[in-house]
Design an enzyme around this catalytic site. Structure first.
Site, short mmCIF file in Angstrom:
data_model
loop_
_atom_site.label_atom_id
_atom_site.label_comp_id
_atom_site.label_asym_id
_atom_site.label_seq_id
_atom_site.Cartn_x
_atom_site.Cartn_y
_atom_site.Cartn_z
N GLY A 1 2.62 -0.92 4.46
CA GLY A 1 2.82 0.46 4.08
C GLY A 1 4.30 0.81 3.98
N GLY A 2 4.78 1.38 4.83
CA GLY A 2 6.16 2.14 4.88
C GLY A 2 7.29 1.15 4.20
CD GLU B 1 -3.16 5.87 6.49
OE1 GLU B 1 -3.00 5.71 5.03
OE2 GLU B 1 -2.36 5.39 7.19
CD GLU C 1 -3.75 -2.15 7.27
OE1 GLU C 1 -2.77 -2.39 6.86
OE2 GLU C 1 -4.39 -1.05 7.12
CG ASN D 1 -1.78 1.15 1.58
OD1 ASN D 1 -2.06 2.10 0.56
ND2 ASN D 1 -2.34 1.70 2.70
CD1 TRP D 2 3.94 1.31 -2.54
CD2 TRP D 2 3.82 2.13 -4.74
NE1 TRP D 2 4.63 0.41 -3.38
CE2 TRP D 2 4.49 0.82 -4.70
CE3 TRP D 2 3.34 2.72 -6.11
CZ2 TRP D 2 5.12 0.43 -5.86
CZ3 TRP D 2 3.87 2.07 -7.03
CH2 TRP D 2 4.75 1.15 -7.10
CE LYS D 3 -0.12 3.45 4.56
NZ LYS D 3 -0.30 3.63 5.96
CG HIS E 1 -5.98 2.25 4.83
ND1 HIS E 1 -5.42 3.25 5.81
CD2 HIS E 1 -5.01 1.34 4.79
CE1 HIS E 1 -4.25 2.88 5.97
NE2 HIS E 1 -3.98 1.72 5.57
CB SER F 1 4.84 -1.30 12.38
OG SER F 1 4.29 -0.10 12.26
N GLY G 1 1.90 2.58 10.82
CA GLY G 1 3.00 3.64 10.70
C GLY G 1 3.52 4.20 11.97
P1 PGA Z 1 2.56 0.55 7.75
O1 PGA Z 1 1.26 0.75 6.97
O2 PGA Z 1 3.17 -0.56 7.22
O3 PGA Z 1 3.38 1.74 7.26
O4 PGA Z 1 2.24 0.53 9.21
C1 PGA Z 1 0.15 -0.38 6.67
C2 PGA Z 1 -1.00 0.22 6.22
O5 PGA Z 1 -1.70 1.29 6.62
O6 PGA Z 1 -1.48 -0.50 5.33
#
Ligand code: PGA
Length: 249
Positions: free
Chosen positions: A233-234, A98, A168, A11-13, A96, A212, A174
């Protein structure tokens, strides 16, 4: 019990221009050529086409990060299922945290988005997860059940296993704070139970953990019996790190 194919999604956001996405795909593909897992890249809308084009001839799938539930209309800034399908996108991230937190993504929208995605032939990756306050109050299962019942209410029992569900926990996204293996296993097993209670073929359902995930903790999380993959994500912004996570699956 059916063998569930592992599912590792990046997930590149709101990261990566078209040029950066192209560079990532070219660096990733040779590194994951031997994997048996489903590998899914979720770029921003602007880079979808570039990633789709570059992955042709490989097993890598492409997912959008959001989608509107209506076919078309006066919804400035939104994208429909048909627009994604036309690009050869195969999946879509829905709900998601966010989007729930910053963009007012509601259960009322999700109850329509999930079946609309399925009907269009897109694989929904539905995200659920509790806040830190809910976990501290011992309400994790309640939150997960409420979200799943609400967001999957429009999906026929027989179709439930076509949805990929990502657990999640919001406090782990994050933050560098990963759920412990016990917490991840418990929550993912519970999600499978809720789908079973809804009459779904729960043994075939893919449940991912996200929050994470890094090369250093992926193997332990992915070895858990009810964790079938990861939404990353990250650590999915770097091709080498993401390839290491795919390799651990
Ligand atoms: P993260 O994000 O790996 O940076 O914690 C995961 C996500 O939001 O899908």
């Amino acid at each position: 019990m059916p063998e569930r194919t592992r599912y590792i999604a990046a997930n590149w956001k709101m990261h990566k221009t078209v040029a950066e996405a192209a560079e990532f795909v070219d660096a990733l593909l040779p590194r994951i050529a031997a994997t048996q897992s489903d590998v899914v890249l979720c770029p921003p809308f602007t880079a979808l086409n570039e990633v789709v084009q570059r992955r042709y001839g490989t097993a890598v799938k492409v997912a959008a990060q959001n989608m509107h539930e209506e076919e078309s209309g006066a919804f400035t800034g939104e994208v429909s299922a048909a627009m994604l399908v036309e690009l050869d996108v195969e999946a879509v991230v829905l709900g998601h945290s966010e989007r729930r937190q910053y963009f007012n993504e509601t259960d009322e929208a999700l109850v329509r988005k999930v079946p609309v995605a399925l009907a269009a032939g897109l694989e929904p990756i539905l995200c659920v997860g509790e806040s830190e306050a809910a976990r501290d109050a011992g309400e994790t299962e309640e939150v997960l059940e409420r979200q799943l019942q609400a967001d999957l209410a429009g999906v026929e029992s027989l179709d439930l296993a076509r949805v990929v569900i990502a657990y999640e926990p919001i406090w782990a996204i994050g933050t560098g704070r990963t759920a412990s293996p016990e917490q991840a296993q418990e929550a993912c097993a519970y999600i499978r139970d809720v789908v079973r209670m809804r009459g779904g073929v729960a043994d075939e359902l893919r449940v991912l953990y996200g929050g994470s995930v890094k090369p250093g903790n992926a193997a332990e999380l992915l070895a858990l019996p009810d964790v079938d993959g990861a939404l990353v994500g990250g650590a999915a912004l770097d091709a080498e790190d993401f390839a290491a996570i795919v390799e651990a699956s």
